[in-house]
Design a protein around this motif. Structure first.
Motif, PDB file in Angstrom:
ATOM      1  N   LYS A 157       0.807  -1.222   0.000  1.00 23.79           N
ATOM      2  CA  LYS A 157       0.000   0.000   0.000  1.00 23.79           C
ATOM      3  C   LYS A 157       0.843   1.278   0.000  1.00 23.79           C
ATOM      4  CE  LYS A 157      -3.929   2.195   2.281  1.00 23.79           C
ATOM      5  NZ  LYS A 157      -5.014   2.044   3.251  1.00 23.79           N
ATOM      6  N   ASP A 158       1.787   1.378   0.945  1.00 23.71           N
ATOM      7  CA  ASP A 158       2.533   2.644   1.092  1.00 23.71           C
ATOM      8  C   ASP A 158       3.321   2.995  -0.162  1.00 23.71           C
ATOM      9  OD1 ASP A 158       1.483   2.848   3.580  1.00 23.71           O
ATOM     10  OD2 ASP A 158       3.265   2.135   4.644  1.00 23.71           O
ATOM     11  N   ALA A 159       4.070   2.005  -0.669  1.00 28.79           N
ATOM     12  CA  ALA A 159       4.890   2.259  -1.868  1.00 28.79           C
ATOM     13  C   ALA A 159       4.004   2.558  -3.086  1.00 28.79           C
ATOM     14  CB  ALA A 159       5.792   1.064  -2.155  1.00 28.79           C
ATOM     15  N   THR A 160       2.843   1.906  -3.145  1.00 30.89           N
ATOM     16  CA  THR A 160       1.918   2.164  -4.265  1.00 30.89           C
ATOM     17  C   THR A 160       1.437   3.608  -4.224  1.00 30.89           C
ATOM     18  OG1 THR A 160       1.213  -0.142  -4.370  1.00 30.89           O
ATOM     19  CG2 THR A 160      -0.278   1.474  -5.325  1.00 30.89           C
TER      20      THR A 160
ATOM     21  N   LEU B 241       1.267   5.621  -7.734  1.00 29.85           N
ATOM     22  CA  LEU B 241       0.120   6.450  -8.125  1.00 29.85           C
ATOM     23  C   LEU B 241       0.497   7.597  -9.067  1.00 29.85           C
ATOM     24  CD1 LEU B 241      -2.438   6.846  -5.188  1.00 29.85           C
ATOM     25  CD2 LEU B 241      -2.826   5.955  -7.468  1.00 29.85           C
ATOM     26  N   PRO B 242       1.584   8.339  -8.762  1.00 28.76           N
ATOM     27  CA  PRO B 242       1.969   9.407  -9.707  1.00 28.76           C
ATOM     28  C   PRO B 242       2.270   8.883 -11.115  1.00 28.76           C
ATOM     29  CG  PRO B 242       3.164   9.616  -7.620  1.00 28.76           C
ATOM     30  CD  PRO B 242       2.463   8.312  -7.576  1.00 28.76           C
TER      31      PRO B 242
ATOM     32  N   GLN C 171     -10.201   9.524  -5.120  1.00 37.33           N
ATOM     33  CA  GLN C 171      -9.641  10.877  -4.996  1.00 37.33           C
ATOM     34  C   GLN C 171      -8.544  11.131  -6.033  1.00 37.33           C
ATOM     35  OE1 GLN C 171      -8.241  11.419  -0.947  1.00 37.33           O
ATOM     36  NE2 GLN C 171     -10.170  10.601  -0.181  1.00 37.33           N
ATOM     37  N   SER C 172      -7.704  10.116  -6.232  1.00 37.50           N
ATOM     38  CA  SER C 172      -6.525  10.344  -7.073  1.00 37.50           C
ATOM     39  C   SER C 172      -6.783  10.080  -8.552  1.00 37.50           C
ATOM     40  CB  SER C 172      -5.369   9.460  -6.595  1.00 37.50           C
ATOM     41  OG  SER C 172      -5.793   8.103  -6.589  1.00 37.50           O
ATOM     42  N   LEU C 173      -7.511   8.992  -8.839  1.00 39.29           N
ATOM     43  CA  LEU C 173      -7.629   8.579 -10.241  1.00 39.29           C
ATOM     44  C   LEU C 173      -8.959   8.926 -10.885  1.00 39.29           C
ATOM     45  CD1 LEU C 173      -5.908   5.061 -10.221  1.00 39.29           C
ATOM     46  CD2 LEU C 173      -4.929   7.236 -10.854  1.00 39.29           C
TER      47      LEU C 173
END
Length: 558
Positions: free
Chosen positions: A327-330, A335-336, A371-373
């Motif tokens: 999760k954290d690394a993703t 994500l960017p 939120q992001s995508l």
């Protein structure tokens, strides 16, 4: 006229036909060989038919190919396996033919023509297991000679078949003779031979113990990853992840990861494409720390690669990295990259990301994903390339089920209606299907409030193609909505459309009414169909009558 001796007759006819100038006649007679062999019997087939075929010097590839196919299933006609050797002379002749597909059908190592030596390479793995020990030694020696043949085509065939042959050779000879043969091929001056040797790396790696694989295969693959020929490096990029399992974790970390990083940064786009396409498979073998430390920086570079095909290859697999990295690394690193690929100018790149979004959702959760995508997804819903719009539509039901009804209504509801009036038929068709799937997901009550009124409004669109889409949507929604809503809300709109001025609309009304027959009382459907069955247009009458017949069948069966 004297009676012709019946058993002699077929072979006499065959001889005549095979000498005929007409190629079709020669082909027909070849395809009757099994019938002729049965008529002659096993002994005469061995003594008369096969020698004749061995001497047949037809120069038409098509005839020779047919003969090779026939002889391939001829063992029963010559008396079984113990007499199979009589088939070798004609097959040997066919194996020297210039046409590749004929040789492949015939398949032979000491032939004067290189074509026979090429064919023979594919036979060693079949012959070896049942050979005697002295013959096995000879076969290994001959194979070694084929790998050093003067003709590159022969060496290519030997390199291509080495994995199959090695799988049949005893472990003691594998480490010595076979590895010696393999070393010769890896140093060949022809890149077409070396790239086939790369395939051998993966095959041999699976046969050897890990320590032998590290000693013999690892140095070769590391050298190949820096080969002067991009085609060899391309093959390495495709095969490398398979070797990781064979050599074990430590050699992978020390040797194969640096080799893979070099390939991801190769100066040839084709090599980067192959390497990028394997990035998720490679990361699965590594620990998350190693993947983040060594592979992720390359992935960031590839996401803005100058070649759209490299970016497309990366986009097709990058989503699979999310479960590997966690999760954290993703969230921080991947994500960017997803966002930049979603905004790529090349439609295939955007498409490849959209189609795999669910893999990311499982890792980061729907809130973060939305939120992001989601803003990028909404933007793509109006993409100028219809295949991108189509991919978004097909993803909507999954997204809806994950986002929940509230979020869906706010962000995506209007889009779903907008697609019903798209310029491209495939989009309109997918949009109608999409509404049905949403109604199934959120239930008839929700659909009654959020879908049905908006759909029915569009039946008055001035363009008949859009009106047809609405009829299709009604047909798909009716079974989900049930008889009561269909009868009260949907059916009046369909019946009203039967008065449309466009015949295509009217015969689609007939089709829709036919689909509604199992749901509704026939008395509500039949009067409209009877009226349409008397329409001036022939197609309208045809489909109305089809629907009326369906009504009658249902009445008879009930």
């Amino acid at each position: 006229m004297a009676m012709v001796d019946e058993p002699l007759y077929p072979i006499a006819v065959l001889i005549d036909e095979l000498k005929n100038e007409d190629i079709q006649l020669r082909l027909n007679s070849i395809r009757r060989l099994s019938t002729i062999a049965r008529a002659l019997g096993e002994e005469r087939t061995r003594k008369e038919l096969i020698p004749f075929l061995s001497e047949n010097n037809d120069d038409e590839d098509e005839v020779l190919l047919a003969m090779a196919e026939e002889l391939g299933v001829f063992i029963p006609y010559v008396g079984g396996v113990e007499h199979a050797h009589v088939l070798l002379p004609p097959l040997e002749t066919l194996s020297t033919v210039e046409e590749t597909c004929v040789r492949d059908k015939a398949r032979l190592a000491a032939g004067e023509w290189f074509t026979a030596r090429v064919s023979s390479c594919g036979l060693f793995h079949i012959a070896y297991p049942s050979a005697t020990d002295p013959l096995k030694t000879e076969l290994r020696t001959i194979y070694g000679q084929l790998c050093q043949d003067d003709m590159p085509m022969v060496r290519r065939a030997a390199a291509s078949n080495l994995g199959k042959f090695a799988a049949t050779v005893e472990q003691s000879h594998l480490k010595t003779e076979i590895m010696s043969i393999f070393d010769d091929l890896t140093q060949d001056d022809q890149d077409s031979v070396r790239l086939l040797a790369v395939e051998g790396c993966a095959a041999l790696g699976k046969l050897l113990e890990p320590q032998d694989c590290v000693a013999h295969i690892l140095p070769v693959i590391v050298n190949f990853s820096q080969d002067k020929s991009w085609r060899v490096r391309y093959m390495v990029a495709n095969q490398l992840y398979e070797l990781c399992e064979a050599v074990g974790p430590e050699p992978t970390r020390a040797d194969l990861v640096p080799a893979y990083v070099r390939l991801l940064r190769d100066n040839e786009a084709e090599v980067r494409i192959a390497a990028a396409g394997k990035v998720t498979k490679f990361c699965r073998i590594l620990s998350p720390q190693l993947a983040i430390q060594h592979i992720l920086p390359c992935v960031k570079e590839l996401s803005s690669d100058s070649s759209q095909h490299v970016r497309s290859a990366l986009a097709s697999v990058i989503m699979g990295m999310a479960p590997v990295l966690g999760k954290d690394a993703t969230i921080e690193q991947l994500l960017p990259i997803f966002l930049s690929l979603l905004k790529d100018e090349f439609p295939d790149v955007r498409l490849n990301i959209i189609s795999k979004l669910d893999q990311v959702n499982q890792v980061i959760g729907i809130d973060l994903l939305s939120q992001s995508l989601l803003p990028a997804i909404v933007e793509l819903a109006e993409d100028r390339h219809w295949r991108v719009r189509l991919a978004i539509i097909e993803y909507i039901p999954l997204l809806a089920s994950q986002l929940g009804v509230g979020f869906f209504d706010d962000k995506l509801g209007a889009l779903c209606m907008q697609w019903l009036e798209d310029k491209v038929f495939s989009i309109r068709e997918a949009a109608a299907n999409n509404l049905k799937r949403l109604a199934e997901e959120f239930g008839p009550e929700w659909a009654m409030q959020h879908i049905i009124p908006q759909v029915l409004e569009k039946i008055n669109n001035p363009h008949y193609l859009y009106r047809m889409t609405i009829l299709q949507a009604i047909s798909l929604l009716a079974p989900v909505m049930g008889a009561e809503i269909t009868c009260q809300k949907l059916l009046p709109v369909v019946i009203n459309s039967s008065k449309d001025r466009v015949p295509n609309i009217k015969f689609n009304v007939a089709k829709v009414l036919q689909s509604l027959v199992p749901i509704l009382d026939q008395s509500t459907v039949k009067p409209c169909l009877v009226e349409l069955s008397e329409d001036p247009d022939v197609d309208v009458r045809y489909y109305a009558n089809q629907a009326l017949q369906a009504c009658d069948q249902i009445m008879m069966s009930s």
